[in-house]
Scaffold this motif. Structure first.
Motif, PDB file in Angstrom:
ATOM      1  N   ARG A 282       0.867  -1.181   0.000  1.00  0.00           N
ATOM      2  CA  ARG A 282       0.000   0.000   0.000  1.00  0.00           C
ATOM      3  C   ARG A 282       0.897   1.223   0.000  1.00  0.00           C
ATOM      4  NH1 ARG A 282      -3.720  -2.809   4.699  1.00  0.00           N
ATOM      5  NH2 ARG A 282      -4.762  -4.316   3.323  1.00  0.00           N
ATOM      6  N   LEU A 283       1.079   1.796  -1.182  1.00  0.00           N
ATOM      7  CA  LEU A 283       1.992   2.920  -1.338  1.00  0.00           C
ATOM      8  C   LEU A 283       1.397   4.185  -0.752  1.00  0.00           C
ATOM      9  CD1 LEU A 283       3.155   2.269  -5.019  1.00  0.00           C
ATOM     10  CD2 LEU A 283       4.404   1.750  -2.917  1.00  0.00           C
ATOM     11  N   GLY A 284       2.239   5.055  -0.284  1.00  0.00           N
ATOM     12  CA  GLY A 284       1.791   6.321   0.281  1.00  0.00           C
ATOM     13  C   GLY A 284       2.872   6.922   1.143  1.00  0.00           C
ATOM     14  N   GLU A 285       2.481   7.934   1.896  1.00  0.00           N
ATOM     15  CA  GLU A 285       3.438   8.587   2.778  1.00  0.00           C
ATOM     16  C   GLU A 285       4.037   7.584   3.766  1.00  0.00           C
ATOM     17  OE1 GLU A 285       3.589  12.311   5.962  1.00  0.00           O
ATOM     18  OE2 GLU A 285       1.869  12.049   4.631  1.00  0.00           O
ATOM     19  N   ASN A 286       3.184   6.663   4.239  1.00  0.00           N
ATOM     20  CA  ASN A 286       3.651   5.578   5.117  1.00  0.00           C
ATOM     21  C   ASN A 286       3.349   4.247   4.430  1.00  0.00           C
ATOM     22  OD1 ASN A 286       4.477   7.215   7.431  1.00  0.00           O
ATOM     23  ND2 ASN A 286       2.296   7.671   7.648  1.00  0.00           N
ATOM     24  N   THR A 287       4.196   3.868   3.491  1.00  0.00           N
ATOM     25  CA  THR A 287       3.995   2.630   2.742  1.00  0.00           C
ATOM     26  C   THR A 287       3.932   1.450   3.706  1.00  0.00           C
ATOM     27  OG1 THR A 287       5.116   3.498   0.787  1.00  0.00           O
ATOM     28  CG2 THR A 287       4.977   1.116   0.987  1.00  0.00           C
ATOM     29  N   SER A 288       2.970   0.571   3.454  1.00  0.00           N
ATOM     30  CA  SER A 288       2.823  -0.601   4.331  1.00  0.00           C
ATOM     31  C   SER A 288       2.769  -1.866   3.485  1.00  0.00           C
ATOM     32  CB  SER A 288       1.557  -0.485   5.195  1.00  0.00           C
ATOM     33  OG  SER A 288       0.399  -0.459   4.383  1.00  0.00           O
ATOM     34  N   TYR A 289       3.022  -2.983   4.136  1.00  0.00           N
ATOM     35  CA  TYR A 289       3.094  -4.273   3.467  1.00  0.00           C
ATOM     36  C   TYR A 289       2.251  -5.286   4.233  1.00  0.00           C
ATOM     37  CZ  TYR A 289       7.126  -1.870   1.513  1.00  0.00           C
ATOM     38  OH  TYR A 289       7.935  -0.935   0.913  1.00  0.00           O
ATOM     39  N   VAL A 290       1.583  -6.160   3.483  1.00  0.00           N
ATOM     40  CA  VAL A 290       0.719  -7.181   4.070  1.00  0.00           C
ATOM     41  C   VAL A 290       1.113  -8.527   3.480  1.00  0.00           C
ATOM     42  CG1 VAL A 290      -1.649  -8.041   4.177  1.00  0.00           C
ATOM     43  CG2 VAL A 290      -1.203  -5.604   4.499  1.00  0.00           C
ATOM     44  N   PHE A 291       1.334  -9.507   4.335  1.00  0.00           N
ATOM     45  CA  PHE A 291       1.786 -10.825   3.899  1.00  0.00           C
ATOM     46  C   PHE A 291       0.587 -11.747   3.659  1.00  0.00           C
ATOM     47  CE2 PHE A 291       5.048  -9.341   7.078  1.00  0.00           C
ATOM     48  CZ  PHE A 291       5.947  -8.889   6.129  1.00  0.00           C
ATOM     49  N   PHE A 292       0.711 -12.625   2.651  1.00  0.00           N
ATOM     50  CA  PHE A 292      -0.353 -13.604   2.422  1.00  0.00           C
ATOM     51  C   PHE A 292       0.235 -14.888   1.846  1.00  0.00           C
ATOM     52  CE2 PHE A 292      -0.019 -11.520  -1.658  1.00  0.00           C
ATOM     53  CZ  PHE A 292      -0.393 -12.454  -2.619  1.00  0.00           C
ATOM     54  N   ASP A 293      -0.636 -15.864   1.658  1.00  0.00           N
ATOM     55  CA  ASP A 293      -0.286 -17.202   1.176  1.00  0.00           C
ATOM     56  C   ASP A 293       0.653 -17.911   2.151  1.00  0.00           C
ATOM     57  OD1 ASP A 293       0.000 -19.520  -0.249  1.00  0.00           O
ATOM     58  OD2 ASP A 293       0.267 -18.532  -2.184  1.00  0.00           O
ATOM     59  N   TYR A 294       0.073 -18.339   3.272  1.00  0.00           N
ATOM     60  CA  TYR A 294       0.829 -18.995   4.333  1.00  0.00           C
ATOM     61  C   TYR A 294       0.731 -20.522   4.272  1.00  0.00           C
ATOM     62  CZ  TYR A 294       2.250 -14.925   7.111  1.00  0.00           C
ATOM     63  OH  TYR A 294       2.874 -13.779   7.574  1.00  0.00           O
ATOM     64  N   GLY A 295       0.402 -21.074   3.119  1.00  0.00           N
ATOM     65  CA  GLY A 295       0.237 -22.518   3.012  1.00  0.00           C
ATOM     66  C   GLY A 295       1.503 -23.319   3.228  1.00  0.00           C
ATOM     67  N   ASP A 296       2.675 -22.687   3.039  1.00  0.00           N
ATOM     68  CA  ASP A 296       3.948 -23.372   3.264  1.00  0.00           C
ATOM     69  C   ASP A 296       4.579 -23.003   4.605  1.00  0.00           C
ATOM     70  OD1 ASP A 296       3.887 -24.666   0.797  1.00  0.00           O
ATOM     71  OD2 ASP A 296       4.894 -23.027  -0.233  1.00  0.00           O
ATOM     72  N   ALA A 297       3.847 -22.309   5.452  1.00  0.00           N
ATOM     73  CA  ALA A 297       4.405 -21.827   6.715  1.00  0.00           C
ATOM     74  C   ALA A 297       4.782 -22.992   7.627  1.00  0.00           C
ATOM     75  CB  ALA A 297       3.407 -20.915   7.415  1.00  0.00           C
ATOM     76  N   CYS A 298       5.666 -22.707   8.571  1.00  0.00           N
ATOM     77  CA  CYS A 298       6.077 -23.706   9.548  1.00  0.00           C
ATOM     78  C   CYS A 298       6.589 -22.993  10.794  1.00  0.00           C
ATOM     79  CB  CYS A 298       7.164 -24.625   8.984  1.00  0.00           C
ATOM     80  SG  CYS A 298       8.736 -23.794   8.616  1.00  0.00           S
ATOM     81  N   ILE A 299       6.870 -23.766  11.817  1.00  0.00           N
ATOM     82  CA  ILE A 299       7.523 -23.261  13.018  1.00  0.00           C
ATOM     83  C   ILE A 299       8.980 -23.686  12.949  1.00  0.00           C
ATOM     84  CG2 ILE A 299       7.629 -23.323  15.532  1.00  0.00           C
ATOM     85  CD1 ILE A 299       5.136 -21.935  14.392  1.00  0.00           C
ATOM     86  N   SER A 300       9.886 -22.721  12.994  1.00  0.00           N
ATOM     87  CA  SER A 300      11.304 -23.037  12.919  1.00  0.00           C
ATOM     88  C   SER A 300      12.102 -21.873  13.493  1.00  0.00           C
ATOM     89  CB  SER A 300      11.717 -23.317  11.468  1.00  0.00           C
ATOM     90  OG  SER A 300      13.022 -23.877  11.422  1.00  0.00           O
ATOM     91  N   HIS A 301      13.414 -21.986  13.401  1.00  0.00           N
ATOM     92  CA  HIS A 301      14.274 -20.863  13.760  1.00  0.00           C
ATOM     93  C   HIS A 301      13.940 -19.708  12.821  1.00  0.00           C
ATOM     94  CE1 HIS A 301      17.844 -18.358  14.236  1.00  0.00           C
ATOM     95  NE2 HIS A 301      18.115 -19.031  15.350  1.00  0.00           N
ATOM     96  N   PRO A 302      13.784 -18.494  13.351  1.00  0.00           N
ATOM     97  CA  PRO A 302      13.335 -17.394  12.481  1.00  0.00           C
ATOM     98  C   PRO A 302      14.215 -17.149  11.271  1.00  0.00           C
ATOM     99  CG  PRO A 302      14.174 -16.569  14.590  1.00  0.00           C
ATOM    100  CD  PRO A 302      14.004 -18.041  14.731  1.00  0.00           C
ATOM    101  N   PHE A 303      15.510 -17.355  11.411  1.00  0.00           N
ATOM    102  CA  PHE A 303      16.425 -17.018  10.320  1.00  0.00           C
ATOM    103  C   PHE A 303      16.321 -17.987   9.152  1.00  0.00           C
ATOM    104  CE2 PHE A 303      19.615 -14.854  13.461  1.00  0.00           C
ATOM    105  CZ  PHE A 303      18.627 -13.951  13.820  1.00  0.00           C
ATOM    106  N   VAL A 304      15.626 -19.111   9.333  1.00  0.00           N
ATOM    107  CA  VAL A 304      15.340 -20.010   8.218  1.00  0.00           C
ATOM    108  C   VAL A 304      14.592 -19.258   7.118  1.00  0.00           C
ATOM    109  CG1 VAL A 304      13.906 -22.003   7.577  1.00  0.00           C
ATOM    110  CG2 VAL A 304      15.484 -22.163   9.509  1.00  0.00           C
ATOM    111  N   GLN A 305      13.881 -18.206   7.504  1.00  0.00           N
ATOM    112  CA  GLN A 305      13.159 -17.386   6.524  1.00  0.00           C
ATOM    113  C   GLN A 305      14.082 -16.844   5.436  1.00  0.00           C
ATOM    114  OE1 GLN A 305       9.455 -16.412   6.731  1.00  0.00           O
ATOM    115  NE2 GLN A 305      10.271 -16.516   4.664  1.00  0.00           N
TER     116      GLN A 305
END
Length: 345
Positions: free
Chosen positions: A222-245
């Motif tokens: 969402r572009l603008g003075e305060n650009t923001s980002y929204v994440f989607f499509d979590y079908g491959d998500a997992c619980i792991s060490h964060p840096f695996v990202q």
């Protein structure tokens, strides 16, 4: 819960049931459909359809059992971190169905083919992602209870052993696929995998939610003075060490461009991401943890392919079968290379 969604697509009763459910859920909100749904993407593990309405498009997603946790996860995230994901219009957790609004343009639509622009956007994305992961590290028990796959470092060696015990899921007669000659090397690596995973588990930061398929096509912007980002499509998500990202640096680069990752920008983005984490960890400790995660995170990526396609190998077409074989081979060979490269081999 649905099985192979490529087969379900051919079933008119299934299609009618999904359309009826969407129409009912929208009617409860006073929203009417304006035309028939359009197929966006259908794969064995998930199917997405676009439904035009009087107030704009909405998207229906059906998940196969391998990704059946996603609707419950999205409901949880929409309540827990509403600024980071889209609101959920409706969900049927028993059938693993999800209905969500259109999120607008994705990052791949707005990125310029310019390294500075890529670095600017991804610096903001990674800061937001780290904040989300840090917060959700408190919720691991709840996320696992929702069915999010467990890929914590301490259990990765066992998952790796299971992979090697089923070579039929690894070896396929496709170009670039793993071969029987690769297996002895992968088996011999197990003690090193166990040692790296143990060090990573002890290093910190704590485990959390990992998206595992985060690229510019899975981020609304969402572009603008305060650009923001929204994440989607979590079908491959997992619980792991964060840096695996961070396991795939190529994810920083536009999926619709021929631009290739350059070392300087990738290292800069790694630094941006790592800077958001626990200040009690020295910079060198965070970088060491990243290197460990980049090595054994390849197992997570291979598991993602196997989780999505493995159950349907005898049913999918040649093209998807070949992609699967190449994907698994790429990450297993990357494991060999990256583990060998730690501490000079």
């Amino acid at each position: 819960m649905t099985a192979n969604l490529l087969r379900q697509r051919e079933d008119p009763t299934w299609l009618a049931a999904t359309a009826e459910w969407v129409e009912q859920k929208l009617a409860e909100r006073g929203i009417a459909l304006t035309s028939s749904p359009a197929e966006v993407r259908v794969l064995p593990w998930s199917a997405v359809y676009r439904f035009p309405t009087m107030t704009g498009d909405v998207y229906f997603k059906a998940c196969a059992p391998s990704q059946g946790f996603e609707p419950a996860l999205m409901c949880y995230l929409a309540e827990r971190r509403p600024g980071d994901v889209l609101p959920v219009l409706a969900a049927d957790l028993g059938r693993a169905w999800l209905l969500m609004p259109d999120g607008g343009p994705v990052l791949s639509d707005v990125l310029q083919e310019d390294v500075a622009d890529i670095a600017r956007h991804w610096s903001m994305v990674l800061g937001r992602l780290a904040d989300l992961q840090i917060d959700l590290s408190q919720d691991v028990g709840r996320l696992l209870a929702l069915g999010v796959p467990d890929r914590r470092p301490e259990i990765l060696p066992a998952l790796y052993r299971e992979l090697l015990a089923r070579p039929e899921r690894l070896l396929h007669d496709a170009p670039e696929a793993l071969t029987a000659d690769d297996l002895p090397k992968l088996r011999a690596l197990l003690p090193r995998v166990e040692a790296v995973c143990a060090e990573l588990a002890a290093s910190g930061p704590p485990v959390t939610l990992v998206h595992d398929d985060l690229h510019d096509g899975h981020i609304f912007v969402r572009l603008g003075e305060n650009t923001s980002y929204v994440f989607f499509d979590y079908g491959d998500a997992c619980i792991s060490h964060p840096f695996v990202q961070m396991v795939s640096a190529q994810r920083f680069w536009p999926i619709r461009s021929s631009i290739q990752p350059d070392h300087v920008t990738v290292e800069h983005l790694y630094g941006v991401y790592l800077s958001r984490w626990d200040v009690s960890m020295a910079v060198a400790e965070r970088r060491r943890a990243l290197d460990l995660a980049l090595a054994v995170g390849t197992i997570v990526r291979a598991l993602t392919w196997i989780n999505a396609v493995g159950s349907y190998l005898d049913e999918v077409g040649a093209e998807l079968r070949a992609r699967y074989a190449r994907g698994v081979a790429y990450w297993m060979r990357a494991l060999l290379e990256r583990v060998d490269g730690l501490d000079g081999g």
